[in-house]
Scaffold this motif. Structure first.
Motif, mmCIF file in Angstrom:
data_model
loop_
_atom_site.group_PDB
_atom_site.id
_atom_site.type_symbol
_atom_site.label_atom_id
_atom_site.label_comp_id
_atom_site.label_asym_id
_atom_site.label_seq_id
_atom_site.Cartn_x
_atom_site.Cartn_y
_atom_site.Cartn_z
ATOM 1 N N VAL A 12 134.057 76.061 11.289
ATOM 2 C CA VAL A 12 133.035 75.171 10.732
ATOM 3 C C VAL A 12 133.239 73.750 11.241
ATOM 4 N N ARG A 13 134.514 73.316 11.279
ATOM 5 C CA ARG A 13 134.816 71.977 11.772
ATOM 6 C C ARG A 13 134.425 71.833 13.241
ATOM 7 N N ALA A 14 134.685 72.863 14.048
ATOM 8 C CA ALA A 14 134.323 72.826 15.462
ATOM 9 C C ALA A 14 132.807 72.759 15.632
ATOM 10 N N ALA A 15 132.076 73.488 14.792
ATOM 11 C CA ALA A 15 130.618 73.445 14.861
ATOM 12 C C ALA A 15 130.095 72.058 14.500
ATOM 13 N N ALA A 16 130.754 71.404 13.521
ATOM 14 C CA ALA A 16 130.361 70.047 13.149
ATOM 15 C C ALA A 16 130.601 69.076 14.301
ATOM 16 N N GLU A 17 131.723 69.244 14.993
ATOM 17 C CA GLU A 17 132.013 68.388 16.145
ATOM 18 C C GLU A 17 130.987 68.611 17.255
ATOM 19 N N ALA A 18 130.541 69.864 17.417
ATOM 20 C CA ALA A 18 129.536 70.169 18.436
ATOM 21 C C ALA A 18 128.216 69.475 18.121
ATOM 22 N N VAL A 19 127.880 69.385 16.820
ATOM 23 C CA VAL A 19 126.668 68.670 16.432
ATOM 24 C C VAL A 19 126.798 67.190 16.779
ATOM 25 N N LYS A 20 127.966 66.599 16.505
ATOM 26 C CA LYS A 20 128.177 65.181 16.818
ATOM 27 C C LYS A 20 128.044 64.935 18.317
ATOM 28 N N THR A 21 128.625 65.824 19.111
ATOM 29 C CA THR A 21 128.545 65.671 20.566
ATOM 30 C C THR A 21 127.105 65.791 21.044
ATOM 31 N N ALA A 22 126.376 66.790 20.511
ATOM 32 C CA ALA A 22 124.984 66.985 20.908
ATOM 33 C C ALA A 22 124.114 65.819 20.473
ATOM 34 N N LEU A 23 124.447 65.238 19.328
ATOM 35 C CA LEU A 23 123.703 64.082 18.837
ATOM 36 C C LEU A 23 123.886 62.884 19.769
ATOM 37 N N ASP A 24 125.121 62.665 20.223
ATOM 38 C CA ASP A 24 125.389 61.568 21.152
ATOM 39 C C ASP A 24 124.657 61.785 22.474
ATOM 40 N N ARG A 25 124.658 63.041 22.965
ATOM 41 C CA ARG A 25 123.974 63.339 24.227
ATOM 42 C C ARG A 25 122.466 63.146 24.109
ATOM 43 N N HIS A 26 121.926 63.524 22.959
ATOM 44 C CA HIS A 26 120.490 63.355 22.758
ATOM 45 C C HIS A 26 120.112 61.877 22.739
ATOM 46 N N LEU A 27 120.899 61.066 22.029
ATOM 47 C CA LEU A 27 120.618 59.628 21.983
ATOM 48 C C LEU A 27 120.723 59.019 23.373
ATOM 49 N N ALA A 28 121.750 59.420 24.120
ATOM 50 C CA ALA A 28 121.918 58.890 25.476
ATOM 51 C C ALA A 28 120.730 59.271 26.355
ATOM 52 N N ALA A 29 120.234 60.508 26.228
ATOM 53 C CA ALA A 29 119.093 60.949 27.027
ATOM 54 C C ALA A 29 117.839 60.168 26.646
ATOM 55 N N VAL A 30 117.672 59.901 25.359
ATOM 56 C CA VAL A 30 116.512 59.124 24.911
ATOM 57 C C VAL A 30 116.591 57.695 25.446
ATOM 58 N N GLU A 31 117.784 57.114 25.429
ATOM 59 C CA GLU A 31 117.944 55.743 25.925
ATOM 60 C C GLU A 31 117.675 55.645 27.419
#
Length: 235
Positions: A12-31
């Protein structure tokens, strides 16, 4: 779910970290987006949606908790449109699912059609379900069957309609052998999905006065509905 089948706290913790990583990548792509339909943003969006959905499932399985995130449906996640700006042709792709809810009603309707057809040479076809379906769809247009499905013993399932754009119409007979293959999602102008999973208007409690009123209204509509009689001469 049994304890043995539950995900571990580490998963569960690893899945949460994956969400954080994907969130950062999405923001970077939007920027860094290069335009309204930047494919990098679309890809990052899908990665974030997949990571959030996986985390939500593991969180529920392990802790019986959910997230406040809602994953958009397929209609909201079509890839960016890259088809012609001024299409000279279009294709309408339709799929409608039905269940044979009342086989005897279906067979009876097929027998009526066959009995009224003086040129029919295969009376036995109306005695089987697959034969009756062939007779039904040979006699009526799909849109008419959709509007009269209960009359034919059918129950509606999911349906979808895609409108795709093209520069030129297809050559006659070009796609008939495989009509739904090779559809480019990026040529889809719009799509419309109908499914029971989207239906939030079903009465939940038959003892609730408001739900009971809705149910009675629906029953009144069914009873008062005037169906067009079968026209055996129609082709």
């Amino acid at each position: 779910m049994s304890d043995a089948a539950q995900p571990t706290a580490a998963e569960v913790r690893a899945a949460a970290e994956a969400v954080k990583t994907a969130l950062d990548r999405h923001l970077a792509a939007v920027e860094r987006r290069s335009g309204e339909d930047d494919p990098a943003v679309y890809e990052a969006f899908n990665e974030l949606a997949a990571a959030a959905e996986a985390y939500d499932e593991l969180l529920y399985d392990r802790y019986d908790e959910v997230t406040p995130f809602e994953i958009p449906g397929a209609e909201d996640t079509l890839p960016p449109y890259t088809g012609p700006e001024e299409p000279n042709a279009l294709s309408v792709l339709i799929r409608r699912d039905y269940a044979v809810a009342e086989p005897q009603r279906l067979l009876a309707q097929a027998e009526r059609i066959e009995a009224a057809d003086e040129d029919s040479t295969d009376a036995e076809a109306a005695s089987t379900i697959h034969g009756a379906l062939g007779i039904l769809f040979g006699e009526f247009e799909p849109d008419e069957i959709a509007s009269r499905h209960k009359e034919f013993g059918l129950e509606e399932g999911d349906s979808t309609l895609w409108v795709t754009a093209a520069d030129e119409p297809a050559e006659p007979g070009e796609w008939l052998e495989a009509p739904f293959e090779g559809v480019d999602p990026q040529s889809v102008v719009c799509r419309f999905d109908v499914s029971a999973v989207f239906d939030d208007d079903e009465p939940d409690d038959p003892d609730d006065p408001e739900d009971l009123e809705v149910l009675e209204d629906e029953l009144d509509l069914d009873e008062d509905e005037d169906l067009e009689p079968l026209d055996a001469d129609r082709r």
